[in-house]
Design an enzyme around this catalytic site. Structure first.
Site, PDB file in Angstrom:
ATOM      1  N   LYS A 177     -12.056  -5.317  -6.504  1.00  0.00           N
ATOM      2  CA  LYS A 177     -12.887  -4.199  -6.928  1.00  0.00           C
ATOM      3  C   LYS A 177     -12.048  -3.116  -7.602  1.00  0.00           C
ATOM      4  O   LYS A 177     -12.535  -2.346  -8.415  1.00  0.00           O
ATOM      5  CB  LYS A 177     -13.587  -3.627  -5.689  1.00  0.00           C
ATOM      6  CG  LYS A 177     -14.795  -2.791  -6.035  1.00  0.00           C
ATOM      7  CD  LYS A 177     -15.401  -2.159  -4.790  1.00  0.00           C
ATOM      8  CE  LYS A 177     -16.299  -1.001  -5.188  1.00  0.00           C
ATOM      9  NZ  LYS A 177     -16.716  -0.203  -4.050  1.00  0.00           N
ATOM     10  N   LYS A 226      -6.321 -12.428  -7.868  1.00  0.00           N
ATOM     11  CA  LYS A 226      -7.525 -12.404  -7.045  1.00  0.00           C
ATOM     12  C   LYS A 226      -8.552 -11.417  -7.619  1.00  0.00           C
ATOM     13  O   LYS A 226      -8.169 -10.372  -8.136  1.00  0.00           O
ATOM     14  CB  LYS A 226      -7.084 -11.949  -5.641  1.00  0.00           C
ATOM     15  CG  LYS A 226      -8.104 -12.114  -4.565  1.00  0.00           C
ATOM     16  CD  LYS A 226      -7.507 -11.659  -3.238  1.00  0.00           C
ATOM     17  CE  LYS A 226      -8.558 -10.902  -2.453  1.00  0.00           C
ATOM     18  NZ  LYS A 226      -8.108 -10.320  -1.228  1.00  0.00           N
ATOM     19  N   LYS A 266       0.819  -1.214   0.000  1.00  0.00           N
ATOM     20  CA  LYS A 266       0.000   0.000   0.000  1.00  0.00           C
ATOM     21  C   LYS A 266       0.852   1.263   0.000  1.00  0.00           C
ATOM     22  O   LYS A 266       0.435   2.279  -0.545  1.00  0.00           O
ATOM     23  CB  LYS A 266      -0.952   0.011   1.200  1.00  0.00           C
ATOM     24  CG  LYS A 266      -2.130  -0.939   1.048  1.00  0.00           C
ATOM     25  CD  LYS A 266      -3.229  -0.616   2.045  1.00  0.00           C
ATOM     26  CE  LYS A 266      -4.391  -1.579   1.936  1.00  0.00           C
ATOM     27  NZ  LYS A 266      -5.408  -1.350   2.975  1.00  0.00           N
TER      28      LYS A 266
END
Ligand code: TRP
Length: 332
Positions: free
Chosen positions: A199, A196, A114
């Site tokens: 969204k 994976k 991140k």
């Protein structure tokens, strides 16, 4: 409380969940309520570790709350609440942070990912994210935590923090165990089935949202990437088909052998359409219930207010003991 084990889990308020969130996590939360004491939380405080539009965050948190109910979490059976409504999480987070090493947090792969992705905002909340997550869990002395693989490292850290606290201050925290559901399944991207389902994927066809309408769901499945073979069967290397079979199996309850014979001699087109229809039909009641709940703002508010009160009462007892253990002066 009874002698059932206590489950705690949290979910990020993205407003609508992906089919991956649903199959891998949320779908199991309802059935767990019969076997365990369950505490579920919409983690809006975790959400602000990356920039959020305040108006959207508020809406997404409320939608996520309603969606959990629509997916089967019953606020009468479980404690269902919004994280920022319960101050003990932040309070415990501070104390646990003082028992967590900089080095440990630096090793978290999610932080590394991140902080690369949000290089212009590597804030300290992003760094201490796992401490707040540990506080979520330890504020209730939860026994079991349903988490996906991506959160296993954070749960491991929560155990280490608990253990360290216990060594310093005397046995107190339960060491939480990961809970892996029996039919756990990871849902992969429909466009790149080795990744994976997410969204945040740039290609909207890669990801099914559980509030997508029937036509959208079918269209996305029709476009799912498969392989140059023609046989519907579960085999190494057939990532796209394996993913579709997994999804189909979960929403219909059919096993792989049954699916293989159902589609023997039929093409991928037929199969993809069948998966799309099965998923859309499966999600239909969720969407209907979500729409109904969304209109009943007063009821939703009553549920999250009561949920927060129960969560506070429960965790306050634990935090008070923690305050005594670390040597804070009694307030009363
Ligand atoms: N970090 C989790 C996620 O992104 C969400 C979460 C926050 C959580 N607190 C938790 C999960 C406590 C389990 C237990 O998926």
């Amino acid at each position: 409380m009874n002698d059932k084990k206590l489950i705690f889990s949290g979910i990020q308020p993205t407003g609508t969940f992906t089919l991956g969130n649903y199959i891998g996590a949320v779908r199991n939360w309802g059935p767990l309520q019969d076997e365990y004491n369950c505490i579920y939380c919409v983690v809006d405080m975790h959400a602000i570790t990356v920039r959020q539009d305040p108006v959207k965050l508020r809406q997404n948190s409320l939608n996520s709350y309603a969606l959990l109910m629509a997916c089967g979490v019953d606020p009468q059976k479980s404690i269902l609440f919004i994280q920022s409504h319960v101050k003990t999480h932040a309070e415990l987070s501070w104390i646990l942070g003082c028992n967590t090493q900089f080095g440990e947090l630096s090793r978290m792969t999610q932080f590394k990912d991140k902080s690369q992705k949000h290089a212009d905002d590597v804030n300290s909340g992003l760094f201490t994210y796992p401490v707040l997550m540990a506080a979520d869990i330890l504020a209730y002395n939860a026994d079991l935590v349903p988490v996906g693989v991506d959160q296993k490292q954070h749960l491991e850290l929560a155990r280490n923090i608990a253990q360290r606290f216990n060594q310093r201050y005397g046995d107190f925290f339960t060491l939480p165990e990961p809970y892996i559901p029996e039919v756990g399944a990871k849902v992969m991207s429909l466009q790149e089935p080795t990744k994976k389902m997410s969204k945040s994927d740039e290609n909207p066809n890669a990801c099914i949202l559980i509030l997508d309408d029937k036509d959208t769901i079918i269209r996305k499945f029709k476009r799912a990437v498969t392989d140059s073979d023609t046989e519907v069967c579960y085999r190494e290397g057939k990532d796209g088909i394996n993913n579709l079979m997994t999804i189909y199996s979960i929403v219909t309850g059919k096993d792989f052998a049954a699916i293989e014979s159902e589609f023997a001699g039929r093409g991928y087109g037929d199969f993809k359409l069948a998966v799309g229809e099965a998923v859309a039909d499966h999600l239909e009641p969720v969407r209907t219930e979500f729409d109904r709940l969304s209109k009943d703002k007063a009821y939703l508010k009553q549920c999250y207010t009561e949920g927060a009160e129960k969560a506070l009462r429960y965790s306050q007892r634990i935090i008070s003991k923690v305050y005594r253990k670390v040597g804070f002066v009694d307030k009363t």
